[in-house]
Design a protein around this motif. Structure first.
Motif, PDB file in Angstrom:
ATOM      1  N   SER A 258       2.036  -4.509   5.777  1.00  0.00           N
ATOM      2  CA  SER A 258       0.798  -4.015   5.174  1.00  0.00           C
ATOM      3  C   SER A 258       0.724  -4.366   3.688  1.00  0.00           C
ATOM      4  O   SER A 258      -0.357  -4.321   3.094  1.00  0.00           O
ATOM      5  CB  SER A 258       0.684  -2.493   5.353  1.00  0.00           C
ATOM      6  N   ILE A 259       1.849  -4.690   3.071  1.00  0.00           N
ATOM      7  CA  ILE A 259       1.863  -5.118   1.667  1.00  0.00           C
ATOM      8  C   ILE A 259       1.907  -6.635   1.636  1.00  0.00           C
ATOM      9  O   ILE A 259       2.874  -7.256   2.059  1.00  0.00           O
ATOM     10  CB  ILE A 259       3.074  -4.522   0.916  1.00  0.00           C
ATOM     11  N   ARG A 260       0.845  -7.229   1.123  1.00  0.00           N
ATOM     12  CA  ARG A 260       0.698  -8.679   1.199  1.00  0.00           C
ATOM     13  C   ARG A 260       1.025  -9.387  -0.100  1.00  0.00           C
ATOM     14  O   ARG A 260       1.282 -10.599  -0.096  1.00  0.00           O
ATOM     15  CB  ARG A 260      -0.725  -9.005   1.656  1.00  0.00           C
TER      16      ARG A 260
ATOM     17  N   GLN B 112       6.401 -11.357   0.768  1.00  0.00           N
ATOM     18  CA  GLN B 112       5.088 -11.173   0.142  1.00  0.00           C
ATOM     19  C   GLN B 112       4.829 -12.284  -0.893  1.00  0.00           C
ATOM     20  O   GLN B 112       5.766 -12.908  -1.404  1.00  0.00           O
ATOM     21  CB  GLN B 112       4.999  -9.815  -0.558  1.00  0.00           C
TER      22      GLN B 112
ATOM     23  N   LYS C 184      -5.806 -12.507   0.019  1.00  0.00           N
ATOM     24  CA  LYS C 184      -6.338 -11.761   1.157  1.00  0.00           C
ATOM     25  C   LYS C 184      -7.011 -12.667   2.190  1.00  0.00           C
ATOM     26  O   LYS C 184      -7.139 -12.283   3.361  1.00  0.00           O
ATOM     27  CB  LYS C 184      -7.332 -10.705   0.669  1.00  0.00           C
TER      28      LYS C 184
ATOM     29  N   TRP D   6      -8.681  -9.805   8.572  1.00  0.00           N
ATOM     30  CA  TRP D   6      -7.591  -9.467   7.630  1.00  0.00           C
ATOM     31  C   TRP D   6      -8.025  -9.520   6.163  1.00  0.00           C
ATOM     32  O   TRP D   6      -7.340  -8.999   5.298  1.00  0.00           O
ATOM     33  CB  TRP D   6      -6.365 -10.363   7.854  1.00  0.00           C
TER      34      TRP D   6
ATOM     35  N   SER E  19       2.022   2.990   0.222  1.00  0.00           N
ATOM     36  CA  SER E  19       2.174   2.812   1.661  1.00  0.00           C
ATOM     37  C   SER E  19       3.305   3.688   2.186  1.00  0.00           C
ATOM     38  O   SER E  19       4.118   4.213   1.438  1.00  0.00           O
ATOM     39  CB  SER E  19       2.468   1.336   1.977  1.00  0.00           C
TER      40      SER E  19
ATOM     41  N   SER F  93      -3.522  -3.513   0.145  1.00  0.00           N
ATOM     42  CA  SER F  93      -2.372  -4.353   0.485  1.00  0.00           C
ATOM     43  C   SER F  93      -1.699  -4.962  -0.742  1.00  0.00           C
ATOM     44  O   SER F  93      -0.757  -5.742  -0.600  1.00  0.00           O
ATOM     45  CB  SER F  93      -2.826  -5.481   1.424  1.00  0.00           C
TER      46      SER F  93
ATOM     47  N   GLN G 293      -0.458   0.923  -6.235  1.00  0.00           N
ATOM     48  CA  GLN G 293      -0.884   0.213  -5.039  1.00  0.00           C
ATOM     49  C   GLN G 293      -2.373   0.395  -4.794  1.00  0.00           C
ATOM     50  O   GLN G 293      -2.910   1.498  -4.865  1.00  0.00           O
ATOM     51  CB  GLN G 293      -0.098   0.691  -3.811  1.00  0.00           C
TER      52      GLN G 293
ATOM     53  N   PRO H  83      -1.924 -12.560   7.090  1.00  0.00           N
ATOM     54  CA  PRO H  83      -0.666 -11.969   6.627  1.00  0.00           C
ATOM     55  C   PRO H  83       0.601 -12.591   7.216  1.00  0.00           C
ATOM     56  O   PRO H  83       1.519 -12.956   6.483  1.00  0.00           O
ATOM     57  CB  PRO H  83      -0.801 -10.501   7.050  1.00  0.00           C
TER      58      PRO H  83
ATOM     59  N   LYS I 173      -8.503  -6.011   4.160  1.00  0.00           N
ATOM     60  CA  LYS I 173      -7.405  -5.103   3.859  1.00  0.00           C
ATOM     61  C   LYS I 173      -6.794  -5.402   2.496  1.00  0.00           C
ATOM     62  O   LYS I 173      -6.866  -6.521   2.019  1.00  0.00           O
ATOM     63  CB  LYS I 173      -6.335  -5.185   4.934  1.00  0.00           C
TER      64      LYS I 173
END
Length: 277
Positions: free
Chosen positions: A58-60, A115, A217, A274, A4, A23, A20, A221, A277
């Protein structure tokens, strides 16, 4: 595999590796020659990563894993020897204090990360590795993993790990494990509450991890981040004021973009956007 935006320019020590997929960020402990023993450089690198992704929505999830069939065998003895020499040169215990406290700060940072943190526990899960497992949100273990707190047998204390172990499994069990320096496998770790699931081979492990990622997911988020923060607060704040604030957060969520999308997806019998992603 593309990192990311928040990670593309990050230069980290080769004691860790980043991978990565959308997400989901996997952070590999990468010192297989020492069973991924925790060095000063590794501690610093882990902190670098979690600092950079703290506000990256964006990183879950962050998956913590170890290369070479081991998670982490604890602190690096070679670093201890170097610290001994430094302490002798300066005539002070400060080098020991600074290193140990830095490790505690790293564990706390992983614990508080917004996260979802998933620990994949194989081989050695000892000392500092055990502490890292205790701050994960989801812990999946191989049945033959070896857990333990060996510090007292080495003449030292599990100084920075102890509070997180107690939070994970309770004072009674933590006292027994730390004072006896017991070693135990994944199934015992599950009974103690250190891990949530135990698998018996690599195929089963990857399948369970895949299922966990899909469930992560499915959670919105922002709602996920706020829920984790709320759960942490339950340990330290007065109940009435906490519930008052939680009600405000609930109202904001219901009227927010995620709440509206979640409600609409439910009515339309589809998955929320969501999940893609």
């Amino acid at each position: 595999m593309t990192l990311s935006t928040s990670l593309t320019d990050l230069q980290v020590d080769d004691s860790i590796q980043l991978e990565q997929h959308g997400s989901i960020l996997t952070l590999w402990l990468n010192r297989p020659e020492s069973r991924n023993a925790m060095s000063v450089n590794m501690v610093n690198a882990i902190q670098q990563v979690f600092t950079h992704i703290e506000n990256d929505t964006s990183i879950r999830a962050v998956i913590l894993r170890g290369q070479g069939g081991h998670f982490c065998a604890g602190g690096d003895i070679k670093d201890m020897a170097a610290l001994r020499l430094e302490a002798a040169n300066v005539g002070s215990l400060k080098p020991y204090v600074d290193f140990n406290r830095r490790f505690g700060a790293m564990i706390e940072q992983v614990d508080q990360a917004p996260q979802t943190v998933v620990a994949i526990l194989e081989g050695a899960v000892l000392g500092g590795g055990f502490g890292l497992a205790c701050v994960s949100d989801i812990a999946i273990s191989r049945d033959n993993a070896q857990f333990g707190l060996p510090e007292t047998g080495l003449g030292v204390l599990p100084a920075q790990i102890a509070p997180f172990v107690v939070k994970r499994i309770g004072l009674t069990q933590a006292r027994r494990l730390a004072l006896l320096g017991l070693r135990f496998n994944g199934e015992t770790a599950q009974k103690l509450g250190v891990v949530h699931d135990v698998v018996h081979d690599e195929t089963e492990l990857e399948q369970l991890l895949s299922e966990a990622i899909q469930q992560i997911k499915r959670a919105a988020p922002l709602a996920s981040r706020n829920t984790k923060a709320l759960l942490h607060r339950t340990l330290n704040e007065p109940l009435e004021s906490l519930l008052d604030d939680a009600a405000q957060q609930f109202a904001q969520a219901v009227g927010g973009a995620e709440g509206q999308e979640g409600t609409m997806a439910f009515i339309q019998k589809r998955l929320p956007t969501w999940t893609e992603k």
